[in-house]
Design an enzyme around this catalytic site. Structure first.
Site, PDB file in Angstrom:
ATOM      1  N   HIS A 356       0.808  -1.212   0.000  1.00 16.41           N
ATOM      2  CA  HIS A 356       0.000   0.000   0.000  1.00 16.41           C
ATOM      3  C   HIS A 356       0.841   1.262   0.000  1.00 16.41           C
ATOM      4  O   HIS A 356       0.413   2.290  -0.494  1.00 16.41           O
ATOM      5  CB  HIS A 356      -0.979  -0.018   1.175  1.00 16.41           C
ATOM      6  CG  HIS A 356      -2.128  -0.918   0.901  1.00 16.41           C
ATOM      7  ND1 HIS A 356      -2.336  -2.084   1.595  1.00 16.41           N
ATOM      8  CD2 HIS A 356      -3.081  -0.865  -0.046  1.00 16.41           C
ATOM      9  CE1 HIS A 356      -3.386  -2.684   1.093  1.00 16.41           C
ATOM     10  NE2 HIS A 356      -3.861  -1.971   0.108  1.00 16.41           N
ATOM     11  N   CYS A 669      -8.651  -3.489 -11.613  1.00 17.75           N
ATOM     12  CA  CYS A 669      -8.140  -2.243 -11.031  1.00 17.75           C
ATOM     13  C   CYS A 669      -6.886  -2.434 -10.180  1.00 17.75           C
ATOM     14  O   CYS A 669      -6.398  -1.500  -9.579  1.00 17.75           O
ATOM     15  CB  CYS A 669      -9.223  -1.554 -10.201  1.00 17.75           C
ATOM     16  SG  CYS A 669      -9.732  -2.512  -8.767  1.00 17.75           S
TER      17      CYS A 669
HETATM   18  C1  PEP Z   1      -6.286  -4.908  -5.142  1.00 20.43           C
HETATM   19  O1  PEP Z   1      -6.271  -5.666  -4.174  1.00 20.43           O
HETATM   20  O2  PEP Z   1      -5.837  -5.200  -6.268  1.00 20.43           O
HETATM   21  C2  PEP Z   1      -6.866  -3.561  -5.017  1.00 20.43           C
HETATM   22  C3  PEP Z   1      -7.058  -2.798  -6.079  1.00 20.43           C
HETATM   23  O3  PEP Z   1      -7.140  -3.102  -3.768  1.00 20.43           O
HETATM   24  P1  PEP Z   1      -6.031  -2.621  -2.727  1.00 20.43           P
HETATM   25  O4  PEP Z   1      -4.730  -2.524  -3.485  1.00 20.43           O
HETATM   26  O5  PEP Z   1      -6.482  -1.321  -2.199  1.00 20.43           O
HETATM   27  O6  PEP Z   1      -6.039  -3.725  -1.724  1.00 20.43           O
END
Ligand code: PEP
Ligand code: MG
Length: 744
Positions: A356, A669
């Protein structure tokens, strides 16, 4: 200690100093052998000096990384105390050393600020366990040696050269957020370097130590009082333990004893910290490991108090306008604490492109590199640095020519960016006429202007938790409503997919009491929290509905694991609809409820799950971490398995087919959607909508404009049928032969 100090201050070559040191230690500790091994660039340990082993083995004996008990000591940074070393399974016998007659062995790491430079070993013929006092003497000695290695007093030994902090240096890492940044280093947690080890006046040092301890305790008590009002339960227990350590009389006593033994207050803190770390690391209980972290943190704080710096990070206002942040580790919230207008780059020793903090770095548009081992040790605050997140390199203290070359690169990238800008208003249509939806990921209102700049079709993923992470307390209904209204206003009619809160894993809210979990990524997060504790979820949904009054609202639920969870979530949403209706509010003109597909179990329940959602978006970051059982935040494993390989691609193909069958729109995404070769493959699998960081929209659009989706589909199908092992290579070759643009 005094003897050591004399040796170090003598004007003689480094090798002779090391030879004298081993002789002296062997004498003081009544050991038959004393040896110093130093780490080479390749991680191996070389015998640099010995008293007792065959002198001919010096500079000949080399232990591979982690080999033998000394290697183990260096690798794990722990003290090894073995009464019968030769029968230990890790023992590695080297005939040239003639060490077969020695039984007992004590090895301590020669360590500087957490970085192991070598190992100091004593051995005895007699089987014995070395006493705590022996261990402490050897650790203190190792500290002095480390200090002098770093300062160059024993330079010429070869090992010290690597540690110079004044020469230009290039370190390898892994790109986390694309870009090239030139700037100046700010250390995330400014390292307090203990420059003076031996005290000139011990009574002054005792006073300094006492004063600093008092300040530290007052500071912690303050914090406790403050936090105490706000929290109870788990959080409070953690703070209690922390406070208990700060007040711990035996810690104070050990510190004082170390000062009385001749060390400066700072050196005493470091020595006791090292000694306790060794002891605690022997414990396997996670509780003790956690306590060790507390102790490390307290010791670092105490050193900062002694240095007159109580705060951990520089004040935002004192940041240079071209800050390159350098840290051992950084969480997404910590990065958000910095003044984003002054940040250009980030370099961390851990991290991976799917973590993240990488997501936040991308959102902030700063170049970031992870896995830059040893960077913290090798920089000084204020050094010039270049973060090349294209090649995955960081240049420390670059020469004028290197700076000039990179300035050219930056200009070149800016020109390319201009070219992408020129594509901004062109729809993303493939050569064979297929329109692809290109959306952007966002998480803060300040991201919204990127929507117009990059020409995306809308916001495919709005990560609402980022704003929550910036806040000091849980944002109330009105504040949230305002926030979502601004996002919708700034989107100028383009669709926005709001994802409901996904807290957990490495996304933490300091103000939210959550049980401590061993595995938070697989713990109580996202929809799981929403189902168990609907209040937060309902407030968020209510705020979104109020913000979208009279307009379309797209809600997306993260971490759905079972089809049966959807009716529960829908019921909560329905309650909000009923509430708003009852109180006379205007409802959204249309409400679409979608879900993230990021937990593999759902792949096996698609016929039950898909009819319950209005759209899905593949969260490939989480989906892959769970599919491969490879922690997305752990650089060692995160890129070990390639998304462009048969297993994940087949999973995605199954999903695309099922979504078509149920006529459910599907988007991707996760980070893979923003990388041209991966995006090309996704289109080959039948995906027609992608969402990515704004900076990736241009490169991905250039790829789309140059591709023939029919041909790519055939290629991907064939590769999957054949079960090829080198899918990525094959696809890259194919793209080249077809003139498909794959530049990042
Ligand atoms: C993912 O898990 O690919 C996603 C888009 O959500 P995050 O990266 O916020 O967990
Ligand atoms: Mg996710």
């Amino acid at each position: 200690m005094r003897g050591l100090r004399e040796i170090m201050s003598d004007d003689e070559p480094g090798q002779q100093k090391l030879d004298r040191i081993v002789r002296q230690i062997a004498g003081v500790m009544v050991a038959d052998v004393c040896s110093i091994y130093l780490k080479r660039q390749d991680g191996s340990l070389e015998l640099f000096a010995t008293e007792g082993l065959n002198p001919a083995a010096v500079h000949r004996t080399r232990l591979k990384r982690g080999e033998g008990l000394a290697g183990r000591c260096a690798e794990l940074g722990v003290t090894v105390n073995e009464p019968e070393a030769s029968s230990h399974p890790a023992f590695s016998y080297r005939p040239e050393t003639h060490e077969e007659v020695y039984h007992a062995l004590l090895a301590v790491p020669i360590e500087r600020s957490g970085q192991v430079l070598g190992v100091l070993v004593v051995q005895n013929r007699k089987t014995k366990e070395y006493s705590d006092e022996d261990v402490e003497v050897l650790q203190s000695t190792a500290m002095v040696i480390a200090e002098n290695l770093v300062s160059g007093t024993v330079a010429g030994t070869g090992a010290a050269i690597e540690f110079s902090r004044s020469q230009p240096l290039v370190l390898d890492g892994e790109p986390m957020s694309d870009g090239i940044a030139l700037g100046h280093v700010v250390l995330h947690e400014p390292r307090i370097v203990v420059t003076q080890l031996m005290a000139d006046n011990p009574s002054v040092e005792i006073e300094r130590l006492n004063g600093a301890l008092e300040k530290l305790i007052a500071h912690i008590d303050d914090m406790f009082e403050h936090e105490h009002l706000a929290f109870a339960g788990e959080h409070r227990e953690v703070l209690e333990a922390y406070r208990m350590f700060a007040h711990d009389k035996s810690w104070h006593r050990r510190l004082r004893e170390a000062v009385e033994g001749g060390l400066t207050a700072e050196a005493a803190v470091e020595r006791v910290q090292n000694a306790m770390r060794t002891r605690m690391l022997r414990q396997h209980d996670p509780y003790w490991r956690e306590r060790q972290r507390d102790l490390d943190d307290l010791s670092d704080r105490l050193k900062r108090v002694l240095a007159g710096r109580i705060t951990s990070a520089d004040e935002p206002s004192s940041l240079p306008s071209d800050t390159i942040l350098v840290a051992r580790t950084m969480g997404p919230a910590e990065l958000l604490d910095y003044d984003r207008t002054r940040l250009r780059g980030l370099v961390v020793e851990d991290g991976s492109s799917q973590s993240h903090v990488a997501v936040v770095a991308k959102a902030l548009g700063i170049a970031a590199i992870g896995q830059a081992a040893g960077v913290v040790e090798r920089v000084n605050a204020g050094d010039a640095a270049i973060v090349d997140a294209v090649a995955g390199e960081v240049h420390l203290r670059p020469t004028g020519e290197v700076i000039a070359a990179f300035s050219d690169k930056v200009r070149f990238r800016a020109r390319r960016q201009k070219r992408y800008m020129a594509l901004r208003d062109r729809p993303a249509i493939t050569k064979d006429g297929v329109r692809i939806g290109l959306h952007m990921n966002a998480g803060l209102v300040v991201d919204m202007p990127h929507l117009r700049e990059c020409g995306a079709d809308g916001v495919g993923l709005y990560r609402t938790e980022l704003q929550f992470m910036l806040s000091d307390s849980f944002p109330r209904l009105d504040k949230q409503t305002q926030l979502y209204s601004s996002v919708l206003r700034e989107s100028e009619g383009k669709p926005v997919v709001f994802r409901t809160l996904d807290i957990g894993g490495d996304k933490v809210l300091n103000y939210l009491r959550q049980p401590k979990e061993e595995n938070p990524a697989m713990g109580w997060r996202a929809i799981r929290m929403a189902i168990d504790r609907p209040e937060l979820f309902r407030v968020q949904v209510r705020a979104m509905m109020k913000a979208a009054a009279g307009q379309e609202l797209r809600l997306m639920i993260p971490m759905v694991t079972a089809a049966a969870e959807m009716p529960l979530v829908r019921a909560l949403i329905e309650k909000e609809v009923a509430f708003l209706k009852k109180h006379g509010y205007t409802l959204p003109s249309k409400l679409l409820v979608g879900a993230m597909l990021e937990v593999p179990a759902l792949l096996f329940e698609l016929d039950e799950f898909l009819p319950q959602v209005d759209f899905i978006s593949v969260g490939s970051n989480d989906l892959l971490q769970f599919l491969f059982a490879a922690d997305r935040t752990n650089g060692r494993v995160a890129s070990r398995f390639d998304v462009l390989s048969a297993a994940p691609l087949r999973a995605l193909r199954t999903l695309v087919k099922a979504a078509r069958k149920h006529r459910v729109p599907i988007n991707v995404c996760g980070e893979m959607a923003g990388r041209p070769v991966e995006a090309m493959t996704l289109l080959g699998l039948g995906i027609r909508s992608l969402s990515m960081a704004p900076a990736s929209v241009g490169p991905v659009k250039a790829m789309i404009l140059s591709m023939d989706v029919g041909k790519v589909t055939d290629k991907v199908e064939n590769l999957l049928k054949a079960g090829s092992e080198s899918v990525r290579d094959e696809l890259e070759k194919f793209a080249e032969s077809q003139g498909i643009e794959l530049e990042n």
